[in-house]
Write a protein that holds these residues in place. Structure first.
Motif, PDB file in Angstrom:
ATOM      1  N   ASP A  10       0.837  -1.197   0.000  1.00 18.82           N
ATOM      2  CA  ASP A  10       0.000   0.000   0.000  1.00 18.82           C
ATOM      3  C   ASP A  10       0.876   1.252   0.000  1.00 18.82           C
ATOM      4  O   ASP A  10       1.697   1.436   0.897  1.00 18.82           O
ATOM      5  N   ALA A  12       0.244   4.381   0.709  1.00 17.23           N
ATOM      6  CA  ALA A  12       0.069   5.273   1.860  1.00 17.23           C
ATOM      7  C   ALA A  12       0.829   4.734   3.071  1.00 17.23           C
ATOM      8  O   ALA A  12       1.498   5.486   3.790  1.00 17.23           O
ATOM      9  N   VAL A  13       0.755   3.436   3.287  1.00 11.48           N
ATOM     10  CA  VAL A  13       1.484   2.804   4.398  1.00 11.48           C
ATOM     11  C   VAL A  13       2.979   2.895   4.139  1.00 11.48           C
ATOM     12  O   VAL A  13       3.764   3.180   5.044  1.00 11.48           O
ATOM     13  N   THR A  33      -3.992  12.300   7.106  1.00 16.42           N
ATOM     14  CA  THR A  33      -5.033  13.309   6.916  1.00 16.42           C
ATOM     15  C   THR A  33      -4.958  14.297   8.079  1.00 16.42           C
ATOM     16  O   THR A  33      -4.403  13.987   9.141  1.00 16.42           O
ATOM     17  N   ARG A  72      -2.408  -3.086   4.355  1.00 18.12           N
ATOM     18  CA  ARG A  72      -2.959  -2.188   5.378  1.00 18.12           C
ATOM     19  C   ARG A  72      -2.967  -2.802   6.769  1.00 18.12           C
ATOM     20  O   ARG A  72      -3.447  -2.171   7.712  1.00 18.12           O
ATOM     21  N   PHE A  92      -4.018   0.049   9.314  1.00 20.65           N
ATOM     22  CA  PHE A  92      -4.108   1.386   8.744  1.00 20.65           C
ATOM     23  C   PHE A  92      -5.416   1.545   7.973  1.00 20.65           C
ATOM     24  O   PHE A  92      -5.827   0.645   7.249  1.00 20.65           O
ATOM     25  N   THR A  93      -6.039   2.700   8.120  1.00 16.87           N
ATOM     26  CA  THR A  93      -7.191   3.090   7.324  1.00 16.87           C
ATOM     27  C   THR A  93      -6.715   4.197   6.392  1.00 16.87           C
ATOM     28  O   THR A  93      -6.102   5.167   6.851  1.00 16.87           O
ATOM     29  N   VAL A  94      -6.972   4.015   5.114  1.00 17.43           N
ATOM     30  CA  VAL A  94      -6.503   4.985   4.120  1.00 17.43           C
ATOM     31  C   VAL A  94      -7.705   5.725   3.543  1.00 17.43           C
ATOM     32  O   VAL A  94      -8.686   5.118   3.122  1.00 17.43           O
ATOM     33  N   GLY A  98      -5.657   9.129  -0.453  1.00 21.55           N
ATOM     34  CA  GLY A  98      -4.403   8.387  -0.441  1.00 21.55           C
ATOM     35  C   GLY A  98      -3.539   8.618   0.779  1.00 21.55           C
ATOM     36  O   GLY A  98      -2.383   8.205   0.810  1.00 21.55           O
ATOM     37  N   ARG A  99      -4.097   9.284   1.792  1.00 23.55           N
ATOM     38  CA  ARG A  99      -3.353   9.475   3.037  1.00 23.55           C
ATOM     39  C   ARG A  99      -3.971   8.601   4.127  1.00 23.55           C
ATOM     40  O   ARG A  99      -5.138   8.230   4.064  1.00 23.55           O
ATOM     41  N   VAL A 100      -3.200   8.309   5.138  1.00 23.92           N
ATOM     42  CA  VAL A 100      -3.675   7.497   6.266  1.00 23.92           C
ATOM     43  C   VAL A 100      -4.543   8.350   7.161  1.00 23.92           C
ATOM     44  O   VAL A 100      -4.128   9.425   7.605  1.00 23.92           O
ATOM     45  N   SER A 101      -5.767   7.876   7.445  1.00 20.99           N
ATOM     46  CA  SER A 101      -6.682   8.622   8.313  1.00 20.99           C
ATOM     47  C   SER A 101      -6.714   8.051   9.728  1.00 20.99           C
ATOM     48  O   SER A 101      -7.167   8.719  10.654  1.00 20.99           O
TER      49      SER A 101
END
Length: 108
Positions: A10, A12-13, A33, A72, A92-94, A98-101
């Motif tokens: 991923d 973002a990760v 985010t 993730r 991880f929640t993306v 495309g950023r990690v929230s």
């Protein structure tokens, strides 16, 4: 056998954990985010305070052992100057941008 952070599935990760290992606080927060949240061992934490204490001021470093859920969810050996090394799990929640929230971590 470890998985190099730059080989994680991923993007973002990959960006977030790459910033951890390079000690780049600005890049870390750029990968999140603006309203990102996190938990540690099931307890909600103040993200900025936790990140400064557990990662940047204590020289945190992560070595990913396995990844699931498209990258993730990872199990990793995490070490810092405060706690030494421990086996940890991260989820991880993306966000759509495309950023990690959100990320959740704890002992594995």
């Amino acid at each position: 056998m470890t998985i190099a952070v730059d080989k994680l599935s991923d993007p973002a990760v990959r960006r977030l954990l790459g910033a951890v290992n390079s000690g780049d606080r600005d890049a870390f927060f750029a990968a999140l985010t603006d309203d990102a949240t996190m938990s540690d061992d099931g307890s909600e934490r103040d993200l900025a305070d936790w990140v400064d204490r557990e990662i940047f001021s204590s020289h945190g470093h992560i070595e990913v052992q396995t990844e699931k859920s498209g990258g993730r969810a990872v199990v990793a050996d995490y070490r810092n100057d405060t706690w030494g090394e421990m086996r940890t799990a991260w989820r991880f929640t993306v966000a759509p941008d495309g950023r990690v929230s959100r990320f959740e971590t704890g002992q594995a």
